[in-house]
Design a protein around this motif. Structure first.
Motif, mmCIF file in Angstrom:
data_model
loop_
_atom_site.group_PDB
_atom_site.id
_atom_site.type_symbol
_atom_site.label_atom_id
_atom_site.label_comp_id
_atom_site.label_asym_id
_atom_site.label_seq_id
_atom_site.Cartn_x
_atom_site.Cartn_y
_atom_site.Cartn_z
ATOM 1 N N ALA A 163 109.807 -50.334 59.802
ATOM 2 C CA ALA A 163 109.326 -48.830 59.709
ATOM 3 C C ALA A 163 108.336 -48.385 58.432
ATOM 4 N N THR A 164 108.321 -49.221 57.701
ATOM 5 C CA THR A 164 107.370 -48.929 56.400
ATOM 6 C C THR A 164 106.167 -49.714 56.611
ATOM 7 N N THR A 165 105.742 -50.226 57.561
ATOM 8 C CA THR A 165 104.643 -51.034 57.862
ATOM 9 C C THR A 165 103.395 -50.477 58.288
ATOM 10 N N GLY A 166 103.649 -49.045 58.653
ATOM 11 C CA GLY A 166 102.521 -48.279 59.403
ATOM 12 C C GLY A 166 102.104 -48.565 60.783
ATOM 13 N N THR A 167 103.006 -49.515 61.350
ATOM 14 C CA THR A 167 102.752 -49.906 62.856
ATOM 15 C C THR A 167 103.647 -49.412 63.905
ATOM 16 N N GLU A 172 102.795 -44.038 61.940
ATOM 17 C CA GLU A 172 101.385 -45.074 62.032
ATOM 18 C C GLU A 172 100.515 -44.659 60.684
ATOM 19 N N SER A 173 99.920 -45.780 60.231
ATOM 20 C CA SER A 173 99.191 -45.654 59.106
ATOM 21 C C SER A 173 97.834 -45.207 59.845
ATOM 22 N N GLU A 174 96.762 -44.815 58.702
ATOM 23 C CA GLU A 174 95.568 -44.319 59.272
ATOM 24 C C GLU A 174 94.846 -45.614 60.004
ATOM 25 N N ARG A 178 93.620 -44.977 64.202
ATOM 26 C CA ARG A 178 92.166 -45.336 64.514
ATOM 27 C C ARG A 178 92.133 -46.367 65.671
ATOM 28 N N TYR A 179 93.250 -47.458 65.449
ATOM 29 C CA TYR A 179 93.131 -48.329 66.609
ATOM 30 C C TYR A 179 93.584 -47.963 67.871
ATOM 31 N N LEU A 184 88.752 -48.406 65.746
ATOM 32 C CA LEU A 184 88.959 -49.645 65.092
ATOM 33 C C LEU A 184 87.781 -50.813 65.264
ATOM 34 N N THR A 185 87.315 -50.821 66.314
ATOM 35 C CA THR A 185 86.456 -51.968 66.905
ATOM 36 C C THR A 185 85.365 -51.295 67.719
ATOM 37 N N SER A 186 84.387 -51.796 67.733
ATOM 38 C CA SER A 186 83.204 -51.375 68.518
ATOM 39 C C SER A 186 82.528 -52.585 69.337
#
Length: 186
Positions: A163-167, A172-174, A178-179, A184-186
């Motif tokens: 629960a601390t990984t941002g995923t 959710e982490s920044e 973004r993902y 996150l990708t283009s």
């Protein structure tokens, strides 16, 4: 996730899930008894954004806790719920989905000889039928109460590491945000 947070719960915390105290986790249950401890449902909280605020789901499993697996969990150095004398491994530390649900079992679903209308086809059959009245239960709706049992970290201390990984949902982490926005990708 928000309902859990409003209850003071983090993802990964352990909670007791209780239903009607008159007959659950079984008829005649008494606080403090070995059987009540073994069969009162305890599960880990997992966040899920797809559910309405006041709703939760629980997957069922056949590998429920027993008095022997609870004893093993408490006595084994590794904490596994593995009964020493039978080798039975429970998926739950305490209880199961059956601790909070009840189904009325139609007699014709428990024998091989009673005649009844098939539930999934236009025909008549004898004996067991797989549907929502199956003997080993299936998803049921139950009003429940959720009470924090212990934090989700190792040995009941701190936050559960995943629960601390941002995923995880609700934390959710920044980069994960973004993902999820497709940036996150283009």
């Amino acid at each position: 996730p928000q309902a859990a947070k409003d209850l003071g719960l983090n993802e990964g915390d352990y909670v007791y899930v209780d239903a009607n105290p008159e007959d659950r986790p079984f008829v005649g249950a008494r606080d403090g008894s070995e059987r009540n401890e073994a069969f009162r449902c305890m599960v880990r909280v997992k966040f899920n954004h797809s559910l309405p605020y006041s709703m939760t789901i629980m997957k069922h499993t056949g590998w429920i806790a027993t008095e022997r697996t609870v004893k093993a969990h408490k006595q084994r150095p590794d904490g596994r719920a593995l009964a020493a004398d039978t080798g039975y491994q429970a998926s739950y530390r305490y209880g199961s989905h059956q601790s909070i649900t009840r189904s009325w079992l139609m007699p014709m679903h428990q024998t091989d000889s009673l005649f009844h209308k098939d539930t999934g086809a236009m025909r008549f059959v004898f004996g067991f039928a797989v549907d929502n009245h199956g003997v080993n239960t299936v998803p049921k709706e139950t009003l429940i109460r959720i009470v924090k049992a212990e934090p989700g970290g190792l040995n009941g201390h701190g936050t559960w590491r995943p629960a601390t990984t941002g995923t995880s949902p609700g934390a959710e982490s920044e980069m994960m945000q973004r993902y999820l926005r497709g940036e996150l990708t283009s």
